[in-house]
Scaffold this motif. Structure first.
Motif, mmCIF file in Angstrom:
data_model
loop_
_atom_site.group_PDB
_atom_site.id
_atom_site.type_symbol
_atom_site.label_atom_id
_atom_site.label_comp_id
_atom_site.label_asym_id
_atom_site.label_seq_id
_atom_site.Cartn_x
_atom_site.Cartn_y
_atom_site.Cartn_z
ATOM 1 N N ASN A 3 0.821 -1.213 0.000
ATOM 2 C CA ASN A 3 0.000 0.000 0.000
ATOM 3 C C ASN A 3 0.854 1.261 0.000
ATOM 4 O O ASN A 3 0.493 2.250 -0.644
ATOM 5 N N LYS A 4 1.979 1.238 0.716
ATOM 6 C CA LYS A 4 2.870 2.408 0.744
ATOM 7 C C LYS A 4 3.519 2.628 -0.617
ATOM 8 O O LYS A 4 3.609 3.759 -1.091
ATOM 9 N N PHE A 7 0.931 3.947 -2.936
ATOM 10 C CA PHE A 7 0.639 5.353 -2.665
ATOM 11 C C PHE A 7 1.705 6.257 -3.267
ATOM 12 O O PHE A 7 1.391 7.268 -3.897
ATOM 13 N N VAL A 8 2.972 5.912 -3.073
ATOM 14 C CA VAL A 8 4.063 6.749 -3.601
ATOM 15 C C VAL A 8 4.004 6.800 -5.132
ATOM 16 O O VAL A 8 4.121 7.871 -5.739
ATOM 17 N N ILE A 9 3.785 5.647 -5.749
ATOM 18 C CA ILE A 9 3.709 5.609 -7.216
ATOM 19 C C ILE A 9 2.478 6.378 -7.698
ATOM 20 O O ILE A 9 2.542 7.117 -8.684
ATOM 21 N N SER A 10 1.364 6.226 -6.995
ATOM 22 C CA SER A 10 0.143 6.974 -7.364
ATOM 23 C C SER A 10 0.347 8.467 -7.176
ATOM 24 O O SER A 10 -0.149 9.266 -7.976
ATOM 25 N N LEU A 11 1.074 8.843 -6.133
ATOM 26 C CA LEU A 11 1.367 10.259 -5.899
ATOM 27 C C LEU A 11 2.176 10.831 -7.057
ATOM 28 O O LEU A 11 1.833 11.886 -7.616
ATOM 29 N N ILE A 69 -5.597 10.526 -3.996
ATOM 30 C CA ILE A 69 -6.439 10.245 -2.830
ATOM 31 C C ILE A 69 -6.894 8.782 -2.903
ATOM 32 O O ILE A 69 -7.658 8.419 -3.807
ATOM 33 N N PRO A 70 -6.454 7.933 -1.962
ATOM 34 C CA PRO A 70 -6.765 6.498 -2.059
ATOM 35 C C PRO A 70 -8.249 6.183 -2.212
ATOM 36 O O PRO A 70 -8.604 5.278 -2.977
ATOM 37 N N LYS A 71 -9.118 6.881 -1.547
ATOM 38 C CA LYS A 71 -10.555 6.604 -1.609
ATOM 39 C C LYS A 71 -11.109 6.807 -3.023
ATOM 40 O O LYS A 71 -12.048 6.121 -3.436
ATOM 41 N N TYR A 72 -10.554 7.740 -3.771
ATOM 42 C CA TYR A 72 -11.055 8.083 -5.109
ATOM 43 C C TYR A 72 -10.118 7.647 -6.231
ATOM 44 O O TYR A 72 -10.303 8.039 -7.381
#
Length: 125
Positions: A3-4, A7-11, A69-72
């Motif tokens: 998940n981390k 998140f970093v890659i999605s950021l 934003i993880p939720k969206y």
């Protein structure tokens, strides 16, 4: 841990699309001097359609924010998907030098979409 990393890659992915959208609006990054002639014609054709680039810019900005934003994230990935298809086709047919980066972005988008596949299940029933 997964998940981390996601998140970093999605950021980073989201920030790239936000930057791309903002550049379409404010044009703060100069176009390369050695751009192929067929790519210049393509950009001019896109600019001839006055509403197209602002629309793509807004979708890139909103999609980039939503991917962060993880939720969206699933919604943001759906918004960016057709733009990513256009990016890939543009680099395949007009500017092959940018294809490696486009393939990396497409792989990140695929990872995001696969990770959120349960949220898309209702679309295919």
């Amino acid at each position: 841990m997964k998940n981390k990393i996601l998140f970093v890659i999605s950021l980073l992915f989201g920030l790239m699309f936000i930057n791309s959208g903002l550049n379409k609006i404010f044009q703060y990054m100069p176009m390369p001097k050695d751009m192929p002639e067929n790519m210049l014609k393509l950009v001019q054709a896109f600019e001839t359609i006055g509403w197209l680039m602002p629309l793509v810019a807004v979708v890139e900005i909103i999609g980039g924010v939503l991917v962060i934003i993880p939720k969206y994230r699933a919604l943001g990935a759906l918004m960016i998907f057709p733009i990513m298809v256009g990016i890939l086709l543009t680099h395949i047919f007009h500017a092959p030098s940018g294809l490696p980066i486009a393939l990396i972005l497409a792989a990140v988008l695929a990872w995001i979409m696969i990770d959120n596949r349960s949220k898309y299940a209702a679309l295919f029933k």
